[in-house]
Design a protein around this motif. Structure first.
Motif: not given
Length: 264
Positions: A170-174, A179-196
């Motif tokens: 899995v490669v995520i450029q941004s 995180m803004k995707k509504t379909i096929g999203r491959r990232f869950v928001k973290s409590s740390s902004e550094e991760d997001n």
């Protein structure tokens, strides 16, 4: 002119009729050719296909082997402390090697950084059991702990779980766009902004014997667009070298847990 008129009369007629165009084209052609060549070199360098990248990869792999060589050498000079019954359990230290392999991944990607002052690359090894993340036993740099909880990482749409479920890189450029995707999203928001923010690679280590994923290597860069989907094959090719060694150590870990009757 005489030669062109004789060999290519059609082209000669066009050039005579469009003299200014011909002069401008001749003047611009070297610059265009040079720019094209530079773009190819930049793209090749961006893929890491250079001597520096290959040397960094070889150095990382050599250090992994060197760690095991040093350990075996120390036992060789103190062989009286070994027996046929205990040799395997004492010599094999799979968790030490797994840590070295993860460190090797970190050192490789940090060695290939284009902007070493502004870019931070963090490498995490997620351990799986029964298709769920049970722990994050290793992370580099060691002063950069994992902020996201195991519960969050175990979400079906997290990048690590997506890699484990699909058994594909899995490669995520941004991360922000993901995180803004509504379909096929491959990232869950973290409590740390550094991760997001930034970009991310998640690579599953598939154990061929069990056809399961015991580990996923996660590589995070705080720079958006640093990792690119178009280079997925290159990332996969490099990480396969480490995954091969992780599969071996996982097999040794499983055997040691059963034969030595201890929970490593």
């Amino acid at each position: 002119k005489t030669a062109i008129v004789g060999l290519l009369p059609g082209s000669a007629a066009f050039l005579i009729e469009h003299v200014i165009f011909a002069i401008v084209f001749v003047a611009m052609y070297p610059a265009v050719l040079l720019a094209f060549a530079k773009s190819i070199v930049k793209k090749v360098d961006g893929r890491g296909l250079n001597v520096e990248g290959l040397l960094a990869l070889l150095n990382s792999l050599d250090q992994i082997v060197g760690c095991k060589v040093d350990r075996f050498a120390s036992h060789a000079v103190n062989i009286q402390g070994l027996s046929k019954e205990t040799a395997f359990c004492q010599l094999t230290q799979p968790m030490l090697q797994i840590a070295e392999i993860t460190r090797g991944v970190s050192e490789l990607f940090n060695a290939l950084r284009t902007d070493k002052k502004a870019t931070l690359i963090r490498v995490v090894l997620a351990a799986f059991e029964s298709r769920k993340i049970i722990a994050i036993p290793i992370h580099y740099p060691q002063d950069e702990p994992v902020h996201a909880s195991i519960e969050v990482l175990n979400s079906r749409s997290s990048a690590i779980m997506t890699a484990a479920r699909t058994k594909k890189i899995v490669v995520i450029q941004s991360i922000e766009k993901e995180m803004k995707k509504t379909i096929g999203r491959r990232f869950v928001k973290s409590s740390s902004e550094e991760d997001n923010t930034g970009s991310l690679i998640c690579y599953p280590v598939v154990h061929k014997g069990e056809n399961e994923v015991p580990f996923v290597i996660s590589i995070h860069c705080d720079q958006v667009g640093y990792f690119k989907e178009e280079f997925s094959e290159l990332y996969e090719h490099s990480l396969q070298r480490f995954a091969l060694r992780l599969r071996l150590e996982y097999s040794l870990l499983t055997i040691k847990e059963r034969i030595c009757e201890t929970n490593i």
